[in-house]
Design an enzyme around this catalytic site. Structure first.
Site, short mmCIF file in Angstrom:
data_model
loop_
_atom_site.label_atom_id
_atom_site.label_comp_id
_atom_site.label_asym_id
_atom_site.label_seq_id
_atom_site.Cartn_x
_atom_site.Cartn_y
_atom_site.Cartn_z
N LYS A 124 0.79 -1.27 0.09
CA LYS A 124 0.06 0.02 0.05
C LYS A 124 0.91 1.38 -0.11
CE LYS A 124 -4.15 -1.74 2.06
NZ LYS A 124 -5.21 -1.79 3.17
N ASP A 147 -6.78 13.31 -2.14
CA ASP A 147 -6.28 13.88 -0.93
C ASP A 147 -6.18 13.03 0.52
OD1 ASP A 147 -6.29 16.46 -2.09
OD2 ASP A 147 -8.06 17.41 -1.26
N GLY A 179 -6.63 0.90 18.87
CA GLY A 179 -5.56 0.61 17.84
C GLY A 179 -5.31 1.99 17.14
#
Length: 280
Positions: free
Chosen positions: A66, A78, A129
Site C-alpha cells: 500500500k 487527498d 488501535g
C-alpha cells in the site's frame, strides 16, 4: 470490457474477485478481476512495469504494497495523500491515480447498518488501535463531522500522530487500553481496528468489556473469524455489533465507483458474502 485486478501477497484466498465480479454483474458491465500476486522475492519494479503493460482499468492494492506502490503513481487523491497509503488505483488515460477507500468504506458500512448513529454528530466514538486502518477510519469520521473521536492504543505516540489529522470541530483524547476500559460506558461506538481477534493471531479480546453500555455499537474490522470474540462478548452484554466483512464490502463498492462511475447497492451482498466465507 473492464480489466481489473489486485496486487499483494499473499492473495490467493482473497475475497475481492468474488466481490468485484458480483459488482460487475449488478452493474450489468462486462469485465474480469484477476489476481497478480507479487512475492517478496519478486522484483517489485519489474512486476509493476509488467502491470502497466496490461493496461488495466484499475486495480486494488493490499499488504504489503500500500505504501510501496506510491512512487509509481502519477497522482493521489487527498485522502491517500493524508494516509500515505493506497489501496485502489484507477487508470485515467494512461495515468495511474491512487485512492484509499478504507475509511469511506467503513463509514458507508456503519451508516448502512446503523443510520440512527448519524442523526446527531455529538456521538462519542472510541477507536482501539493506531495502525493504518485506525488512521483511515479516524480521518473519514472527522470528515463526516463527528465531534468526539478518542483513540486507545498501547503506544501513545502513534495515537497522537493520528489525532493530528483531526479537524477543528473534532476533539480527541488519547488513552491507554487499560484507561479506555474504565470509560467504555461513555461511548456510542467502539471500533476495534487491530489484528487482535484474527484467526492465527490472538483470539483474546484487546479490551475488557465490563463497563460496556448495552446501547453501544461494538464494531470489529477483523472478518476472519466472522464474529470475533469481542463481538460475541459485546452481543452477550446486549450491545449492537457490526461485523468486519461489511467494511470489506463497502470499501470495494467505493473502489468500483472510482473505476466505473457506478455505485451498485451492496446491501443484499452482505449475506451472500457471509455464505461464501462460511463455505455455503
Amino acid at each position: 470490457m473492464y480489466k481489473l485486478g489486485l496486487i499483494g501477497y499473499p492473495i490467493q484466498h482473497s475475497l475481492s474477485p468474488w466481490i468485484h465480479e458480483r459488482l460487475l454483474q449488478k452493474a450489468e458491465l462486462q469485465g474480469e478481476y484477476c489476481l497478480f500476486e507479487i512475492t517478496p522475492e519478486d522484483d517489485f519494479k519489474e512486476k509493476v512495469l509488467e502491470l502497466k503493460e496490461k493496461q488495466l482499468d484499475g486495480f486494488n492494492v493490499t499488504v504489503p504494497y500500500k505504501e510501496k506502490i506510491i512512487p509509481y503513481l502519477n497522482d493521489m487523491d487527498d485522502i491517500a495523500k493524508e494516509m500515505q497509503a493506497v489501496n485502489t488505483v484507477v487508470n485515467e488515460n494512461g495515468r495511474w491515480v491512487g485512492y484509499n477507500t478504507d475509511g469511506i468504506g467503513y463509514v458507508r458500512s456503519l451508516e448502512n447498518a446503523y443510520p440512527d448513529l448519524f442523526e446527531h454528530l455529538n456521538r462519542k466514538i472510541m477507536i482501539l488501535g493506531a495502525g493504518g486502518a485506525a488512521r483511515g477510519i479516524y480521518y473519514a469520521l472527522t470528515k463526516f463531522g463527528f465531534a468526539q473521536i478518542d483513540i486507545a492504543n498501547r503506544t501513545q505516540e502513534k495515537a497522537e500522530d493520528i489525532a493530528k489529522l483531526g479537524k477543528d470541530n473534532t476533539k480527541t483524547k488519547i488513552f491507554t487500553i487499560e484507561e479506555a476500559s474504565r470509560h467504555l460506558d461513555e461511548y456510542d461506538l467502539i471500533i476495534q481496528t487491530t489484528s487482535i481477534g484474527m484467526k492465527s493471531v490472538d483470539l483474546k479480546p484487546i479490551i475488557q468489556l465490563n463497563r460496556l453500555n448495552p446501547e453501544t455499537i461494538m464494531s470489529d474490522i477483523v472478518y476472519q473469524p466472522i464474529k470475533t470474540q469481542i463481538l460475541q462478548d459485546a452481543q452477550r452484554l446486549g450491545a449492537r455489533i457490526l461485523l468486519g466483512h461489511t467494511m470489506l464490502l463497502y470499501q470495494a463498492q467505493y473502489a468500483f465507483e472510482i473505476w466505473t462511475g457506478m455505485c451498485p447497492d451492496v446491501k443484499e451482498m452482505e449475506h451472500e458474502l457471509l455464505a461464501v466465507m462460511e463455505g455455503r
